[in-house]
Design a protein around this motif. Structure first.
Motif, PDB file in Angstrom:
ATOM      1  N   VAL A  31       0.848  -1.177   0.000  1.00  0.00           N
ATOM      2  CA  VAL A  31       0.000   0.000   0.000  1.00  0.00           C
ATOM      3  C   VAL A  31       0.892   1.238   0.000  1.00  0.00           C
ATOM      4  O   VAL A  31       1.720   1.420   0.896  1.00  0.00           O
ATOM      5  CB  VAL A  31      -0.938   0.008   1.221  1.00  0.00           C
ATOM      6  N   ALA A  32       0.732   2.076  -1.013  1.00  0.00           N
ATOM      7  CA  ALA A  32       1.557   3.280  -1.157  1.00  0.00           C
ATOM      8  C   ALA A  32       0.919   4.423  -0.380  1.00  0.00           C
ATOM      9  O   ALA A  32       0.335   5.348  -0.945  1.00  0.00           O
ATOM     10  CB  ALA A  32       1.701   3.638  -2.637  1.00  0.00           C
ATOM     11  N   ASP A  33       1.050   4.354   0.937  1.00  0.00           N
ATOM     12  CA  ASP A  33       0.374   5.314   1.817  1.00  0.00           C
ATOM     13  C   ASP A  33       1.343   6.194   2.589  1.00  0.00           C
ATOM     14  O   ASP A  33       0.952   6.895   3.505  1.00  0.00           O
ATOM     15  CB  ASP A  33      -0.524   4.566   2.803  1.00  0.00           C
ATOM     16  N   GLY A  34       2.624   6.169   2.212  1.00  0.00           N
ATOM     17  CA  GLY A  34       3.606   6.949   2.935  1.00  0.00           C
ATOM     18  C   GLY A  34       4.209   6.206   4.110  1.00  0.00           C
ATOM     19  O   GLY A  34       5.206   6.627   4.680  1.00  0.00           O
ATOM     20  N   ILE A  35       3.602   5.072   4.477  1.00  0.00           N
ATOM     21  CA  ILE A  35       4.111   4.242   5.571  1.00  0.00           C
ATOM     22  C   ILE A  35       4.768   2.990   5.010  1.00  0.00           C
ATOM     23  O   ILE A  35       5.800   2.539   5.477  1.00  0.00           O
ATOM     24  CB  ILE A  35       2.982   3.859   6.546  1.00  0.00           C
ATOM     25  N   PHE A  36       4.157   2.416   3.990  1.00  0.00           N
ATOM     26  CA  PHE A  36       4.702   1.283   3.246  1.00  0.00           C
ATOM     27  C   PHE A  36       4.975   0.076   4.138  1.00  0.00           C
ATOM     28  O   PHE A  36       6.010  -0.564   4.039  1.00  0.00           O
ATOM     29  CB  PHE A  36       5.977   1.693   2.507  1.00  0.00           C
ATOM     30  N   GLN A  37       4.032  -0.236   5.006  1.00  0.00           N
ATOM     31  CA  GLN A  37       4.206  -1.383   5.886  1.00  0.00           C
ATOM     32  C   GLN A  37       3.174  -2.477   5.635  1.00  0.00           C
ATOM     33  O   GLN A  37       3.269  -3.557   6.203  1.00  0.00           O
ATOM     34  CB  GLN A  37       4.129  -0.937   7.351  1.00  0.00           C
ATOM     35  N   THR A  38       2.160  -2.209   4.822  1.00  0.00           N
ATOM     36  CA  THR A  38       1.114  -3.190   4.545  1.00  0.00           C
ATOM     37  C   THR A  38       1.406  -3.828   3.196  1.00  0.00           C
ATOM     38  O   THR A  38       1.235  -3.209   2.153  1.00  0.00           O
ATOM     39  CB  THR A  38      -0.271  -2.511   4.524  1.00  0.00           C
ATOM     40  N   ASP A  39       1.876  -5.072   3.230  1.00  0.00           N
ATOM     41  CA  ASP A  39       2.333  -5.677   1.986  1.00  0.00           C
ATOM     42  C   ASP A  39       1.850  -7.107   1.821  1.00  0.00           C
ATOM     43  O   ASP A  39       1.340  -7.734   2.745  1.00  0.00           O
ATOM     44  CB  ASP A  39       3.859  -5.615   1.886  1.00  0.00           C
ATOM     45  N   PHE A  40       2.026  -7.603   0.590  1.00  0.00           N
ATOM     46  CA  PHE A  40       1.585  -8.944   0.211  1.00  0.00           C
ATOM     47  C   PHE A  40       2.627  -9.539  -0.730  1.00  0.00           C
ATOM     48  O   PHE A  40       3.208  -8.835  -1.546  1.00  0.00           O
ATOM     49  CB  PHE A  40       0.233  -8.870  -0.512  1.00  0.00           C
ATOM     50  N   TYR A  41       2.852 -10.851  -0.607  1.00  0.00           N
ATOM     51  CA  TYR A  41       3.786 -11.524  -1.509  1.00  0.00           C
ATOM     52  C   TYR A  41       3.417 -12.991  -1.634  1.00  0.00           C
ATOM     53  O   TYR A  41       3.068 -13.634  -0.641  1.00  0.00           O
ATOM     54  CB  TYR A  41       5.230 -11.407  -0.991  1.00  0.00           C
TER      55      TYR A  41
END
Length: 218
Positions: A31-41
């Motif tokens: 998620v490109a929200d300025g925090i960049f901690q919610t991810d998927f792989y």
């Protein structure tokens, strides 16, 4: 009716130039929200015996291993679809696919969603970082050849917490340090080798400071 939008940066590794005859071997998103901690792989089992050796080399993935232990594509895309729904749910946001050279990644992701789920949560369009950069910086940037990864990074003054040489083996230059890549540098590699070869490091569309500066540009 207005719906908020959620920018989701996506990158995929493949073993060929087009979906169908060739396979998407991995896909990841943040998620490109300025925090960049919610991810998927997720890493996928190939859908075809055909592959291009050069494309496979770029991916850095062990195709033979994925044939044995890769996530079945329908299961992988179901997981991806659920993740997109989960991150969009709090604000009832519409997901927007963001990528560096987005047409390539969108092509494989859209094909996989439609092929295995019969729908694509991102819809028929995507935001391309190269195009965004060109549009935001005209007339100074007036050629497509000036929208490469290195040129964009230098053009917006993006900074890394990790040096290029550390996250870019074989001369591959990422746009900016990626959240998943940062995590993987301190973790065991999926393929049992150098963690810097983990394809999650190469989320080229995941912009970090590049994204922030492009969006903030007047």
């Amino acid at each position: 009716m207005y719906h908020p939008e959620l920018f989701i940066s996506v990158d995929s590794e493949t073993d060929g130039p087009i979906p169908g005859p060739y396979s998407m071997l991995s896909t990841g998103a943040v998620v490109a929200d300025g925090i960049f901690q919610t991810d998927f792989y997720v890493e996928l089992k190939p859908i075809s015996p055909k592959f291009d050796p050069e494309a496979l080399a770029v991916s850095g993935l062990d195709r033979d291993r994925l044939i044995k232990v890769g996530t079945p594509p329908q299961q992988a895309m179901s997981q991806f679809d659920r993740w997109v729904s989960q991150v969009c749910a709090p604000t009832n946001a519409k997901p927007v696919f963001v990528g560096f050279a987005a047409p390539f990644d969108w092509m494989f992701v859209a094909d996989a969603f439609w092929r295995h789920l019969g729908r694509n949560p991102f819809g028929p369009s995507a935001m391309d970082i190269k195009s965004l950069y060109l549009g935001r910086h005209l007339p100074d940037v007036d050629r497509w050849g000036l929208t490469g990864r290195r040129a964009i990074r230098e053009g917006v003054g993006a900074e890394h917490g990790v040096g290029e040489a550390e996250i870019a083996p074989a001369g591959i230059v990422t746009v900016a340090q990626v959240v998943v890549g940062r995590r993987q540098l301190d973790a065991a590699p999926r393929d049992g080798g150098d963690p810097r070869r983990d394809p999650a490091i190469f989320f080229a569309g995941t912009i970090l400071s590049v994204w922030d500066r492009l969006i903030a540009c007047n």
